[in-house]
Design an enzyme around this catalytic site. Structure first.
Site, PDB file in Angstrom:
ATOM      1  N   LYS A  89       0.846  -1.193   0.000  1.00  0.00           N
ATOM      2  CA  LYS A  89       0.000   0.000   0.000  1.00  0.00           C
ATOM      3  C   LYS A  89       0.882   1.243   0.000  1.00  0.00           C
ATOM      4  O   LYS A  89       1.442   1.625   1.014  1.00  0.00           O
ATOM      5  CB  LYS A  89      -0.934   0.046   1.210  1.00  0.00           C
ATOM      6  N   GLY A 129       7.126   4.675   8.017  1.00  0.00           N
ATOM      7  CA  GLY A 129       6.346   5.904   8.092  1.00  0.00           C
ATOM      8  C   GLY A 129       6.673   6.650   9.361  1.00  0.00           C
ATOM      9  O   GLY A 129       7.734   6.456   9.962  1.00  0.00           O
ATOM     10  N   SER A 130       5.757   7.490   9.782  1.00  0.00           N
ATOM     11  CA  SER A 130       6.009   8.338  10.942  1.00  0.00           C
ATOM     12  C   SER A 130       5.926   7.527  12.235  1.00  0.00           C
ATOM     13  O   SER A 130       5.284   6.470  12.292  1.00  0.00           O
ATOM     14  CB  SER A 130       4.979   9.464  10.980  1.00  0.00           C
ATOM     15  N   THR A 131       6.529   8.053  13.274  1.00  0.00           N
ATOM     16  CA  THR A 131       6.486   7.379  14.567  1.00  0.00           C
ATOM     17  C   THR A 131       5.050   7.292  15.089  1.00  0.00           C
ATOM     18  O   THR A 131       4.647   6.265  15.641  1.00  0.00           O
ATOM     19  CB  THR A 131       7.417   8.107  15.560  1.00  0.00           C
ATOM     20  N   ALA A 143       2.187   7.084  13.384  1.00  0.00           N
ATOM     21  CA  ALA A 143       1.456   6.014  12.691  1.00  0.00           C
ATOM     22  C   ALA A 143       2.031   4.655  13.082  1.00  0.00           C
ATOM     23  O   ALA A 143       1.286   3.679  13.259  1.00  0.00           O
ATOM     24  CB  ALA A 143       1.542   6.219  11.184  1.00  0.00           C
ATOM     25  N   GLY A 144       3.350   4.604  13.263  1.00  0.00           N
ATOM     26  CA  GLY A 144       3.998   3.342  13.646  1.00  0.00           C
ATOM     27  C   GLY A 144       3.492   2.817  14.984  1.00  0.00           C
ATOM     28  O   GLY A 144       3.320   1.615  15.168  1.00  0.00           O
ATOM     29  N   GLU A 157       9.929   0.921  10.567  1.00  0.00           N
ATOM     30  CA  GLU A 157      10.985   1.902  10.260  1.00  0.00           C
ATOM     31  C   GLU A 157      10.341   3.268  10.380  1.00  0.00           C
ATOM     32  O   GLU A 157       9.517   3.643   9.546  1.00  0.00           O
ATOM     33  CB  GLU A 157      11.500   1.706   8.830  1.00  0.00           C
ATOM     34  N   CYS A 184      14.361  10.243   6.316  1.00  0.00           N
ATOM     35  CA  CYS A 184      14.179   9.889   7.727  1.00  0.00           C
ATOM     36  C   CYS A 184      15.457   9.953   8.565  1.00  0.00           C
ATOM     37  O   CYS A 184      15.413  10.275   9.736  1.00  0.00           O
ATOM     38  CB  CYS A 184      13.582   8.493   7.806  1.00  0.00           C
ATOM     39  N   GLU A 206      10.828  15.767  14.479  1.00  0.00           N
ATOM     40  CA  GLU A 206      11.229  15.628  13.083  1.00  0.00           C
ATOM     41  C   GLU A 206      10.485  16.663  12.241  1.00  0.00           C
ATOM     42  O   GLU A 206       9.265  16.738  12.277  1.00  0.00           O
ATOM     43  CB  GLU A 206      10.868  14.215  12.622  1.00  0.00           C
TER      44      GLU A 206
HETATM   45  P1  NAD Z   1       2.823   8.452   7.582  1.00  0.00           P
HETATM   46  O1  NAD Z   1       3.135   7.700   8.799  1.00  0.00           O
HETATM   47  O2  NAD Z   1       1.791   9.498   7.619  1.00  0.00           O
HETATM   48  O3  NAD Z   1       2.361   7.440   6.427  1.00  0.00           O
HETATM   49  C1  NAD Z   1       3.181   6.362   6.020  1.00  0.00           C
HETATM   50  C2  NAD Z   1       2.296   5.314   5.366  1.00  0.00           C
HETATM   51  O4  NAD Z   1       1.483   4.708   6.348  1.00  0.00           O
HETATM   52  C3  NAD Z   1       1.338   5.852   4.319  1.00  0.00           C
HETATM   53  O5  NAD Z   1       1.208   4.885   3.291  1.00  0.00           O
HETATM   54  C4  NAD Z   1       0.046   6.014   5.104  1.00  0.00           C
HETATM   55  O6  NAD Z   1      -1.090   5.960   4.272  1.00  0.00           O
HETATM   56  C5  NAD Z   1       0.113   4.826   6.026  1.00  0.00           C
HETATM   57  N1  NAD Z   1      -0.556   4.965   7.327  1.00  0.00           N
HETATM   58  C6  NAD Z   1      -0.640   6.088   8.089  1.00  0.00           C
HETATM   59  N2  NAD Z   1      -1.241   5.785   9.268  1.00  0.00           N
HETATM   60  C7  NAD Z   1      -1.506   4.454   9.243  1.00  0.00           C
HETATM   61  C8  NAD Z   1      -2.100   3.548  10.167  1.00  0.00           C
HETATM   62  N3  NAD Z   1      -2.547   3.956  11.361  1.00  0.00           N
HETATM   63  N4  NAD Z   1      -2.192   2.243   9.821  1.00  0.00           N
HETATM   64  C9  NAD Z   1      -1.730   1.810   8.633  1.00  0.00           C
HETATM   65  N5  NAD Z   1      -1.188   2.627   7.698  1.00  0.00           N
HETATM   66  C10 NAD Z   1      -1.060   3.928   8.011  1.00  0.00           C
HETATM   67  O7  NAD Z   1       4.219   9.018   7.068  1.00  0.00           O
HETATM   68  P2  NAD Z   1       4.529   9.911   5.784  1.00  0.00           P
HETATM   69  O8  NAD Z   1       4.179  11.318   6.120  1.00  0.00           O
HETATM   70  O9  NAD Z   1       3.969   9.302   4.553  1.00  0.00           O
HETATM   71  O10 NAD Z   1       6.120   9.724   5.705  1.00  0.00           O
HETATM   72  C11 NAD Z   1       6.996  10.478   6.452  1.00  0.00           C
HETATM   73  C12 NAD Z   1       7.441   9.736   7.704  1.00  0.00           C
HETATM   74  O11 NAD Z   1       8.021   8.480   7.370  1.00  0.00           O
HETATM   75  C13 NAD Z   1       8.513  10.491   8.445  1.00  0.00           C
HETATM   76  O12 NAD Z   1       8.243  10.473   9.819  1.00  0.00           O
HETATM   77  C14 NAD Z   1       9.773   9.700   8.162  1.00  0.00           C
HETATM   78  O13 NAD Z   1      10.784   9.829   9.113  1.00  0.00           O
HETATM   79  C15 NAD Z   1       9.258   8.319   8.071  1.00  0.00           C
HETATM   80  N6  NAD Z   1      10.198   7.490   7.307  1.00  0.00           N
HETATM   81  C16 NAD Z   1      10.946   6.557   7.972  1.00  0.00           C
HETATM   82  C17 NAD Z   1      11.879   5.808   7.276  1.00  0.00           C
HETATM   83  C18 NAD Z   1      12.716   4.772   7.958  1.00  0.00           C
HETATM   84  O14 NAD Z   1      13.240   3.911   7.273  1.00  0.00           O
HETATM   85  N7  NAD Z   1      12.864   4.793   9.257  1.00  0.00           N
HETATM   86  C19 NAD Z   1      12.041   6.003   5.921  1.00  0.00           C
HETATM   87  C20 NAD Z   1      11.284   6.981   5.292  1.00  0.00           C
HETATM   88  C21 NAD Z   1      10.347   7.708   6.008  1.00  0.00           C
END
Ligand code: NAD
Length: 481
Positions: A179, A231-233, A235-236, A253, A287, A386
């Site tokens: 996704k 993704g973001s912390t 959402a993680g 991640e 990130c 961040e």
């Molecule tokens: P985000 O967390 O908003 O979204 C990331 C993905 O998760 C998207 O596809 C989103 O639709 C999905 N998503 C969001 N909430 C969800 C949930 N509750 N359940 C399931 N899926 C969900 O992040 P973003 O704004 O797209 O990306 C930026 C963030 O990603 C930054 O915080 C960045 O540091 C992090 N990031 C981390 C790494 C790493 O390897 N550690 C790499 C790249 C980006």
């Protein structure tokens, strides 16, 4: 030019969506429409998971193929991506603002490197071994594919981060439902075209473009065996909660706020290209970047001057322009967020030495000037959270112990770097920083080395042989006698 898709890649076919919802894609540099794809809702996720399950559960299928046969398909996929490399780089660059020269190097090439790396690795990996037991018998240890994987990726490096999951998962024999993020949906369709052309068996890779709710539905779906999330912390944490309830294996991640420690013997001026890669790559939308620059008090003014001059010298412009070093933010929401942090930096008493506004002459697109803050305290919001934009904070330290203390005074721990003319000294300082990855006089993640974070930057590791183990189910069989 506008690219319009009417269907999802599910079960090896282009399948009509179950709703009329769509994502309109807009260029981050020009705000012009560049394409449209359907938006996945629950019915589409159900279809994708069912297709992945069929592919995985087939007793003669992908998960039971000889590793060398899977490796050959992965290499064909890499070849098909090579053939689409320029188009892939352009789609990513238009969607998320990544300067095209960086997109060519990373999004247009790194996924192929990864696929070939894991194809080679799986040919050499021992998946079954018999050990002498300690109680007289023997033990057979078998590593099988973990099952159907839900891969959720962000928009900043959509292809590379998807391949962090695809590479090891395909090598092990898993099937996936990916996704992508709503901001980067067109590159995912091009990837699907490459997968189809490479003869990846039906259902092994399925792609559903959707938002957060679609992601939530996917990770909790009954048919999923493992979740791989980037993704973001924030959402993680939510993903981790769902997986904890379901006792579902998960790799996370997440965000970073890394420290770039400048030692008193560093020659920053002669290493600006590496410094750019470690602190500002992809308009700060990376990130692992070391956006907290820790400078010795004895050389503080000089480091601030060097960084200020460097930020001023960067060419800001349309992401598709070969001369651009800093492109726009991926979305207007992301620009609002970055501008909000710049306002906080000023409000909390940091001293802005350059940037802070929108560049002159760029009326369309979500641009932010490269910005440097001096006199930042590590407790300031801009030093703790961040930002994900081209904003650097320079923090003064008294001695190396103080630098390490400040570097570790963070909820996050993903990247980091040490800058010095004595690399051995750099390594000894880097060893004291609580982080998953670090670099000396540069920072460049390598497919052969595990990548991931400590603290709130994540759980588990991707890349390297360590990344393969996340897609393995390990079973012991006790052999009598
Ligand atoms: P985000 O967390 O908003 O979204 C990331 C993905 O998760 C998207 O596809 C989103 O639709 C999905 N998503 C969001 N909430 C969800 C949930 N509750 N359940 C399931 N899926 C969900 O992040 P973003 O704004 O797209 O990306 C930026 C963030 O990603 C930054 O915080 C960045 O540091 C992090 N990031 C981390 C790494 C790493 O390897 N550690 C790499 C790249 C980006």
């Amino acid at each position: 030019m506008s690219v319009v898709y009417e269907s999802f890649y599910i079960g090896g076919e282009w399948v009509a969506p179950s709703s009329s919802k769509t994502f309109e894609v807009v260029s981050a540099s020009t705000e012009e429409s560049i394409g449209r794809v359907p938006e996945a809702v629950e019915g589409d996720v159900d279809a994708a998971v069912a297709a992945a399950r069929r592919a995985f559960d087939d007793r003669d299928g992908w998960s039971h193929w000889a590793p060398a046969d899977r490796a050959a398909v992965m290499e064909r996929l890499a070849d098909e991506l090579d053939a689409r490399a320029e188009e892939m780089a352009r789609r990513v660059s238009q969607q998320n603002g990544m300067p095209i020269t960086i997109a060519r190097r990373l999004e247009g090439a790194f996924p192929q490197l990864l696929l070939r790396y894991y194809a080679g690795l799986i040919r050499e990996t021992t998946l079954e071994e018999v050990r002498a037991g300690l109680l007289g018998g023997r033990v057979k240890v078998t590593r099988s594919p973990i099952g159907v994987v839900a891969g959720i990726v962000p928009w900043n490096y959509p292809q590379t981060l998807a391949t962090f999951k695809l590479g090891p998962a395909l090598a092990m024999g898993c099937a996936l439902v990916l996704k992508p993020s709503p901001e980067t949906v067109l590159d995912a369709q091009l990837f699907a075209e490459a997968a189809a052309a490479a003869g990846v068996p039906a259902g092994v890779v399925n792609i559903v473009q959707g938002g957060r709710e679609t992601g939530q539905y996917l990770i909790g779906h009954r048919g999923i065996d493992k979740v791989a999330f980037t993704g973001s912390t924030a959402a993680g944490r939510s993903v981790a909660e769902t997986c904890a309830r379901l006792l579902r294996p998960v790799t996370l991640e997440l965000g970073g706020k890394s420290a770039a420690i400048v030692l008193d013997d560093a020659d920053l001026g002669s290493n600006l290209e590496s410094l750019f890669g470690a602190t500002l790559l992809n308009n700060g939308q990376t990130c692992y970047l070391g956006t907290r620059i820790l400078a010795p008090a004895s050389r503080y003014a000089e480091v601030v001057d060097t960084l200020t001059g460097f930020a001023k010298s960067l060419t800001v412009g349309d992401a598709l322009d070969d001369n651009t070093q800093i492109g726009p933010m991926a979305s207007s929401r992301q620009r609002d967020r970055v501008e909000g942090y710049i306002a906080k930096g000023n409000g909390e008493g940091a001293r802005m030495t350059t940037g802070g506004g929108r560049p002159a002459g760029l009326d369309k697109g979500w641009f932010v000037e490269p910005t440097v803050f001096a006199d930042v305290d590590n407790n300031h919001t801009i030093a703790q959270e961040e930002i994900f934009g081209p904003v650097l904070s320079v923090i003064s330290y008294s001695d190396v112990d103080d630098a390490v203390r400040i570097a570790n005074d963070s909820d996050l721990g993903l990247g980091g770097s040490v800058w010095t003319s004595d690399p051995e000294r750099g390594e000894s300082v880097a060893a004291r920083v609580q982080t998953g990855t670090t670099g000396i006089n540069a920072y460049q993640p390598d497919p052969a080395a595990p990548f991931g974070g400590v603290k709130a930057s994540g759980l588990g590791r991707e890349l390297g042989p360590e990344g393969l183990s996340a897609y393995q189910a390990v079973k012991s069989t006790y052999l009598a006698g």
